[in-house]
Design a protein around this motif. Structure first.
Motif, PDB file in Angstrom:
ATOM      1  N   LEU A 151       0.816  -1.216   0.000  1.00  0.00           N
ATOM      2  CA  LEU A 151       0.000   0.000   0.000  1.00  0.00           C
ATOM      3  C   LEU A 151       0.850   1.267   0.000  1.00  0.00           C
ATOM      4  O   LEU A 151       0.490   2.262  -0.624  1.00  0.00           O
ATOM      5  N   ALA A 152       1.982   1.243   0.700  1.00  0.00           N
ATOM      6  CA  ALA A 152       2.816   2.440   0.776  1.00  0.00           C
ATOM      7  C   ALA A 152       3.466   2.779  -0.552  1.00  0.00           C
ATOM      8  O   ALA A 152       3.985   3.890  -0.725  1.00  0.00           O
ATOM      9  N   ARG A 153       3.456   1.844  -1.523  1.00  0.00           N
ATOM     10  CA  ARG A 153       4.108   2.077  -2.807  1.00  0.00           C
ATOM     11  C   ARG A 153       3.116   2.335  -3.935  1.00  0.00           C
ATOM     12  O   ARG A 153       3.527   2.549  -5.064  1.00  0.00           O
ATOM     13  N   LEU A 154       1.827   2.298  -3.658  1.00  0.00           N
ATOM     14  CA  LEU A 154       0.843   2.533  -4.712  1.00  0.00           C
ATOM     15  C   LEU A 154       0.925   3.976  -5.199  1.00  0.00           C
ATOM     16  O   LEU A 154       0.962   4.915  -4.399  1.00  0.00           O
ATOM     17  N   TYR A 185     -16.461  -0.151  -5.894  1.00  0.00           N
ATOM     18  CA  TYR A 185     -16.370   1.242  -5.446  1.00  0.00           C
ATOM     19  C   TYR A 185     -15.970   1.321  -3.982  1.00  0.00           C
ATOM     20  O   TYR A 185     -15.154   2.164  -3.576  1.00  0.00           O
ATOM     21  N   ALA A 186     -16.541   0.444  -3.161  1.00  0.00           N
ATOM     22  CA  ALA A 186     -16.166   0.425  -1.749  1.00  0.00           C
ATOM     23  C   ALA A 186     -14.693   0.052  -1.571  1.00  0.00           C
ATOM     24  O   ALA A 186     -13.976   0.657  -0.753  1.00  0.00           O
ATOM     25  N   LEU A 187     -14.226  -0.926  -2.353  1.00  0.00           N
ATOM     26  CA  LEU A 187     -12.817  -1.309  -2.282  1.00  0.00           C
ATOM     27  C   LEU A 187     -11.921  -0.167  -2.745  1.00  0.00           C
ATOM     28  O   LEU A 187     -10.832   0.048  -2.191  1.00  0.00           O
ATOM     29  N   TRP A 188     -12.353   0.545  -3.766  1.00  0.00           N
ATOM     30  CA  TRP A 188     -11.569   1.675  -4.275  1.00  0.00           C
ATOM     31  C   TRP A 188     -11.350   2.712  -3.179  1.00  0.00           C
ATOM     32  O   TRP A 188     -10.245   3.217  -2.978  1.00  0.00           O
ATOM     33  N   ASN A 189     -12.426   3.042  -2.442  1.00  0.00           N
ATOM     34  CA  ASN A 189     -12.294   3.987  -1.334  1.00  0.00           C
ATOM     35  C   ASN A 189     -11.421   3.429  -0.222  1.00  0.00           C
ATOM     36  O   ASN A 189     -10.580   4.130   0.351  1.00  0.00           O
ATOM     37  N   ASP A 190     -11.608   2.141   0.102  1.00  0.00           N
ATOM     38  CA  ASP A 190     -10.821   1.530   1.175  1.00  0.00           C
ATOM     39  C   ASP A 190      -9.333   1.504   0.828  1.00  0.00           C
ATOM     40  O   ASP A 190      -8.480   1.821   1.674  1.00  0.00           O
ATOM     41  N   ILE A 191      -9.017   1.100  -0.411  1.00  0.00           N
ATOM     42  CA  ILE A 191      -7.606   1.018  -0.810  1.00  0.00           C
ATOM     43  C   ILE A 191      -6.979   2.402  -0.836  1.00  0.00           C
ATOM     44  O   ILE A 191      -5.834   2.600  -0.401  1.00  0.00           O
ATOM     45  N   THR A 192      -7.721   3.399  -1.334  1.00  0.00           N
ATOM     46  CA  THR A 192      -7.182   4.754  -1.389  1.00  0.00           C
ATOM     47  C   THR A 192      -6.885   5.281   0.001  1.00  0.00           C
ATOM     48  O   THR A 192      -5.813   5.843   0.260  1.00  0.00           O
ATOM     49  N   ALA A 193      -7.835   5.085   0.938  1.00  0.00           N
ATOM     50  CA  ALA A 193      -7.604   5.546   2.305  1.00  0.00           C
ATOM     51  C   ALA A 193      -6.448   4.801   2.958  1.00  0.00           C
ATOM     52  O   ALA A 193      -5.617   5.399   3.660  1.00  0.00           O
ATOM     53  N   ASP A 212      11.505  16.541 -11.451  1.00  0.00           N
ATOM     54  CA  ASP A 212      12.827  16.951 -11.019  1.00  0.00           C
ATOM     55  C   ASP A 212      13.091  16.451  -9.613  1.00  0.00           C
ATOM     56  O   ASP A 212      12.343  16.741  -8.684  1.00  0.00           O
ATOM     57  N   THR A 213      14.171  15.667  -9.457  1.00  0.00           N
ATOM     58  CA  THR A 213      14.479  15.109  -8.142  1.00  0.00           C
ATOM     59  C   THR A 213      15.050  16.139  -7.198  1.00  0.00           C
ATOM     60  O   THR A 213      15.213  15.862  -6.018  1.00  0.00           O
ATOM     61  N   ALA A 214      15.367  17.325  -7.700  1.00  0.00           N
ATOM     62  CA  ALA A 214      15.921  18.345  -6.827  1.00  0.00           C
ATOM     63  C   ALA A 214      14.864  18.959  -5.915  1.00  0.00           C
ATOM     64  O   ALA A 214      15.177  19.613  -4.937  1.00  0.00           O
ATOM     65  N   ALA A 215      13.594  18.789  -6.234  1.00  0.00           N
ATOM     66  CA  ALA A 215      12.533  19.341  -5.420  1.00  0.00           C
ATOM     67  C   ALA A 215      11.541  18.263  -5.064  1.00  0.00           C
ATOM     68  O   ALA A 215      10.479  18.153  -5.662  1.00  0.00           O
ATOM     69  N   PRO A 216      11.869  17.404  -4.123  1.00  0.00           N
ATOM     70  CA  PRO A 216      10.970  16.310  -3.786  1.00  0.00           C
ATOM     71  C   PRO A 216       9.676  16.814  -3.187  1.00  0.00           C
ATOM     72  O   PRO A 216       9.662  17.717  -2.359  1.00  0.00           O
ATOM     73  N   VAL A 217       8.589  16.208  -3.598  1.00  0.00           N
ATOM     74  CA  VAL A 217       7.269  16.576  -3.107  1.00  0.00           C
ATOM     75  C   VAL A 217       6.576  15.309  -2.658  1.00  0.00           C
ATOM     76  O   VAL A 217       6.485  14.348  -3.424  1.00  0.00           O
ATOM     77  N   THR A 218       6.079  15.295  -1.445  1.00  0.00           N
ATOM     78  CA  THR A 218       5.384  14.120  -0.940  1.00  0.00           C
ATOM     79  C   THR A 218       4.012  14.055  -1.568  1.00  0.00           C
ATOM     80  O   THR A 218       3.219  14.983  -1.453  1.00  0.00           O
ATOM     81  N   ALA A 219       3.743  12.949  -2.275  1.00  0.00           N
ATOM     82  CA  ALA A 219       2.465  12.788  -2.943  1.00  0.00           C
ATOM     83  C   ALA A 219       1.783  11.549  -2.440  1.00  0.00           C
ATOM     84  O   ALA A 219       2.415  10.532  -2.214  1.00  0.00           O
ATOM     85  N   ALA A 220       0.487  11.624  -2.280  1.00  0.00           N
ATOM     86  CA  ALA A 220      -0.294  10.480  -1.824  1.00  0.00           C
ATOM     87  C   ALA A 220      -1.591  10.450  -2.595  1.00  0.00           C
ATOM     88  O   ALA A 220      -2.069  11.474  -3.073  1.00  0.00           O
ATOM     89  N   PRO A 221      -2.195   9.267  -2.769  1.00  0.00           N
ATOM     90  CA  PRO A 221      -3.467   9.183  -3.453  1.00  0.00           C
ATOM     91  C   PRO A 221      -4.521  10.027  -2.759  1.00  0.00           C
ATOM     92  O   PRO A 221      -4.535  10.162  -1.543  1.00  0.00           O
TER      93      PRO A 221
END
Length: 559
Positions: free
Chosen positions: A455-458, A499-507, A538-547
């Motif tokens: 999950l942490a790598r999705l 749809y329920a799984l989609w919400n669960d996996i995203t959370a 650009d790897t010079a400006a890392p930005v934390t992104a999450a679903p």
């Protein structure tokens, strides 16, 4: 001049910290510029250049003779040595050969002279090029491992190449080539220096965090994502007998395809003998290509070993060209276990992964490694999965349900009976199971496959419907990771459950990514920034992104 001779320091190099003497063993890890082995230009491409020049001369010798020699000389397709002796141009020929050799040696010397590297207390640097200079750096705090490769030709002269694996796309730095002894020693030095940086970073995080939870998080992250040391290699946890390897190759899908083609050709020749010449003309190249593929695959997978190391998993394979690659668990984005049709007879499986390798997308010579376990039993699969995904509790029962299910009470969300209309073969096996650490996707009947998506790598989760799916109230789910041979797609689920799984996996993915946001692994992942399409910002400006979690859908709204 040997590969140990340092290059004089430039004014810009003054003040660069040298590695601590206690952490290095090689004279080439002293913070000064050093050159690679003198044979490096030849092994990197010079041999190919010589072959091309030889082919051109062999095919254009008539034009070359007429261009460089007077018209009085004759060329009657005789032996070149006889031609030179009969026309009394031995001196000119020797001079031409010597000049050509001098030019080639000068080119190789220039390429070697301007290709240098150094290992400082903070990074590994490589400078190359004569007219067009390049300067690549691999910061030690971003080093994921150091791969050691011994190509067949390099092994004959006692050389090897190193690839410093960095975090990000096209972030690797290569040292091609060093003597085998120097390569192994330098590899250990880089790993020790990188481990020292990880230790300092973990200590800084602990001091800044204060609470017990911060110290525990930093300790776990160091265990998971730490760089391997150069200690004694652990023994392989999987043994692949030669007989099993040969038999599995004969029972592979490519062999089945080849046999079907041969049968079709024979049947066609029996029914229509007039096609014998075209059939032979098409089948002979096919047989040669298949034989070359089978031999290449066998040579690549022989002498296989997989063992734990301080950074995760160390995989070694290859008969002629030996490759040792390190797979830190934090860099593994997807795993699948599959069983080809004829492998059921032996109870064998194959494991493939998606990972960020740090290589360029155009680096075809060192493509991302897909097969981590080329062939193994179910017990081998369990051991390898525990190494690849230590945070995911894969036991024998869970693995058996994923590979041999469905079974009552296995916990999987499966396709409804109406899915048989569009998925008659696999609708009973389709299934998805959401664990606290990963998503398990079960597909395939003739070729069963179990896909594990941490999950942490999705990167993202997609829900989709086609026209028939919408008519039948079905939907499909896809978990996106970095590019690779593993695909996390399950089709023909009930649209409400999907749809329920989609919400669960995203959370769950958001929660898992947030839990790692304070660890070195998350920082490296943000720096890599690879999206589902394989592009990297650009790897010079890392930005934390999450679903992003989508808002809840009204009960009467269809997907």
């Amino acid at each position: 001049m040997s590969d140990l001779d340092p290059q004089p320091a430039a004014p810009a190099d003054i003040g660069v910290p040298a590695p601590p003497p206690a952490a290095v063993r090689s004279e080439m890890s002293d913070g000064e510029w050093h050159r690679l082995h003198p044979l490096s230009p030849l092994l990197r491409g010079g041999l190919t250049l010589l072959v091309i020049i030889g082919i051109l001369i062999a095919n254009l010798r008539d034009r070359l003779i007429s261009f460089f020699l007077p018209e009085g000389f004759r060329w009657d397709e005789e032996d070149p040595v006889d031609f030179v002796l009969q026309n009394g141009i031995a001196v000119q020929a020797i001079v031409a050969v010597v000049v050509g050799l001098i030019v080639l040696v000068a080119l190789f010397w220039m390429a070697w002279r301007f290709h240098t590297f150094r290992i400082t207390g903070d990074e590994v640097e490589v400078r190359s090029g004569v007219l067009f200079r390049t300067h690549r750096r691999a910061p030690l705090d971003r080093v994921q491992g150091v791969n050691l490769t011994r190509p067949a030709l390099a092994r004959l002269v006692g050389l090897a190449k190193l690839e410093v694996v960095g975090a990000g796309l096209d972030a690797n730095v290569k040292l091609e080539y060093l003597s085998t002894a120097n390569a192994e020693t330098v590899r250990g030095d880089i790993l020790r220096l990188a481990s020292g940086h990880r230790t300092k970073d973990a200590a800084a995080r602990t001091a800044a965090g204060g609470p017990l939870t911060s110290r525990v998080t930093a300790g776990i992250s160091e265990i998971i994502d730490g760089v391997e040391d150069d200690g004694t290699e652990a023994e392989s946890i999987v043994r692949v007998p030669m007989s099993r390897l040969i038999l599995a190759g004969l029972l592979s899908g490519s062999t089945i395809s080849f046999v079907l083609v041969v049968v079709a050709v024979i049947v066609g020749l029996v029914l229509q003998p007039v096609w014998i010449v075209p059939a032979l003309g098409a089948s002979i190249p096919t047989a040669i290509a298949f034989g070359a593929y089978a031999v290449r695959r066998f040579v690549r997978t022989v002498r296989y070993s997989i063992a734990p190391s301080a950074s995760g998993v160390r995989v070694t394979f290859g008969l002629l060209t030996t490759v040792t690659e390190t797979l830190p668990p934090g860099r593994i984005h997807a795993v699948d276990v599959r069983q080809p049709l004829l492998w059921r007879w032996g109870g064998w499986y194959r494991i493939r992964i998606n990972q960020i390798s740090g290589r360029s997308a155009s680096d075809t010579s060192a493509a991302q490694m897909g097969d981590v376990l080329p062939i193994g039993t179910q017990a081998d699969v369990e051991r390898v999965l525990r190494l690849l995904l230590p945070s995911v509790p894969i036991d024998a029962a869970l693995l058996d349900a994923g590979l041999h299910g469905p079974a009552a009470g296995d916990g999987y969300t499966t396709s409804p009976a109406r899915a048989r209309v569009i998925d008659p073969l696999t609708w009973r096996r389709n299934g998805i199971l959401v664990l606290p650490q990963a998503v398990l996707v079960r597909t395939g009947r003739l070729w069963p496959k179990l896909t594990i998506l941490p999950l942490a790598r999705l990167q993202s989760v997609r829900i989709s419907q086609g026209p028939l799916d919408r008519r039948l109230g079905l939907a499909g789910l896809t978990g996106h990771t970095v590019l690779g041979p593993v695909s996390g797609t399950v089709a023909s689920l009930d649209h409400e459950e999907a749809y329920a799984l989609w919400n669960d996996i995203t959370a769950a993915a958001v929660a898992a990514a947030s839990a790692e946001s304070v660890s070195p692994a998350a920082d490296e992942e943000d720096a890599a920034g690879v999206d589902a399409a394989g592009a990297a910002p650009d790897t010079a400006a890392p930005v934390t992104a999450a679903p992003v979690v989508a808002p809840a859908r009204p009960e009467d709204e269809r997907p």
